[in-house]
Design an enzyme around this catalytic site. Structure first.
Site, short mmCIF file in Angstrom:
data_model
loop_
_atom_site.label_atom_id
_atom_site.label_comp_id
_atom_site.label_asym_id
_atom_site.label_seq_id
_atom_site.Cartn_x
_atom_site.Cartn_y
_atom_site.Cartn_z
N LYS A 36 -10.55 -1.01 -2.09
CA LYS A 36 -10.37 -1.69 -0.81
C LYS A 36 -11.56 -1.33 0.09
CE LYS A 36 -5.32 -1.03 -1.16
NZ LYS A 36 -4.14 -0.37 -0.59
N ASP A 57 -1.30 -0.65 6.24
CA ASP A 57 -1.45 0.02 7.54
C ASP A 57 -2.90 0.21 7.92
OD1 ASP A 57 -2.04 3.39 7.17
OD2 ASP A 57 -1.72 2.09 5.44
N ASP A 98 -0.05 5.13 1.03
CA ASP A 98 -0.25 6.05 2.16
C ASP A 98 -0.22 5.32 3.49
OD1 ASP A 98 -0.71 8.64 0.87
OD2 ASP A 98 -2.47 7.68 0.00
N THR A 109 -2.48 1.08 -4.43
CA THR A 109 -2.97 2.21 -3.64
C THR A 109 -4.39 2.59 -3.98
OG1 THR A 109 -2.59 4.56 -3.12
CG2 THR A 109 -1.89 3.82 -5.30
N SER A 110 -5.10 3.14 -3.00
CA SER A 110 -6.45 3.66 -3.23
C SER A 110 -6.41 5.07 -3.80
CB SER A 110 -7.24 3.67 -1.91
OG SER A 110 -7.42 2.36 -1.42
N ASP A 115 0.88 -1.16 0.00
CA ASP A 115 0.00 0.00 0.00
C ASP A 115 0.93 1.23 0.00
OD1 ASP A 115 -2.32 1.67 0.63
OD2 ASP A 115 -1.44 1.79 2.62
#
Length: 220
Positions: free
Chosen positions: A141, A166, A18, A109-110, A16
């Site tokens: 996600k 995270d 961030d 990543t989102s 991921d």
């Protein structure tokens, strides 16, 4: 640090962005706080829900009358691209990524691609050959599609991947994809309760590569 699952070897590491490779909490919360106040939301309750999910999903979840989730998310992304003050790598992330075989890791990543690249540049994180972003999946996600797509693009089986995450939504996405998960706690303010292995950051982590398999080890 608990890397006790490190006896297991993997074909790929999926990260991921961030909160996992870089810390963008300050910028993210500055921008979303303004947005929440504008829409009369309870900031303290709202902020913890934004991490790890796509902006469009966060906006849509508020069910605000007359609000176009796509348009709002696009505007928020523009603001986030403009504000990368305080965006820094999670300690040791860059050195750790550089130690990995380039064809055996990806970022999942989102964030939309433009924002992801901007934050990675600000934090000094290199662009991998495979990147899956908000635009690549129709369900973000905690849906596992993004992680499954990354595995497919790297040409590895899902169960051969270790996910570094995270946020709760991302951890769930990794689990749903049938992958092992390593929880990175660098940006957490409270202790994380998890059955997964966890690391504070990447300092003291090293890898051994044998016959295309990556093994993780920690030395203090």
């Amino acid at each position: 640090m608990s890397v006790e699952r490190s006896s297991i070897a993997y074909r790929a590491f999926l990260f991921d962005m961030d909160g996992t490779l870089l810390n963008s909490v300050a910028a993210t919360e500055r921008i979303w706080t303004r947005w929440a106040i504008r829409h009369g939301l309870d900031v303290a309750k709202f902020l913890p829900t934004i991490h790890g999910v796509r902006a469009v999903d966060t906006v849509a979840r508020q069910n605000l009358p007359g609000v176009d989730a796509q348009a709002e998310a696009a505007q928020l992304t523009v603001e986030e691209i403009e504000d990368v003050e305080g965006v820094v790598e999670v300690p040791g992330a860059l050195a750790f990524l550089k130690s990995l075989p380039p064809t055996q890791w990806a970022i999942v990543t989102s964030a939309p691609m433009a924002l992801a690249l901007r934050r990675m540049e600000a934090a000094g994180i290199p662009r991998p050959e495979v990147m899956v972003t908000a635009e690549d999946v129709s369900a973000g996600k905690p849906n596992p599609d993004c992680y499954l797509l990354a595995a497919q693009r790297l040409q590895v089986a899902p169960e051969e991947c270790l996910v570094f995450e995270d946020a709760e939504a991302g951890i769930k996405a990794g689990e749903a994809a049938g992958m092992d998960v390593m929880v990175v706690t660098a940006t957490h303010t409270h202790p994380v309760v998890t059955l997964h292995g966890q690391i504070a950051d990447y300092r003291g982590l090293s890898i051994a590569v044998d016959d295309g398999l990556i093994r993780l080890s920690s030395h203090h």
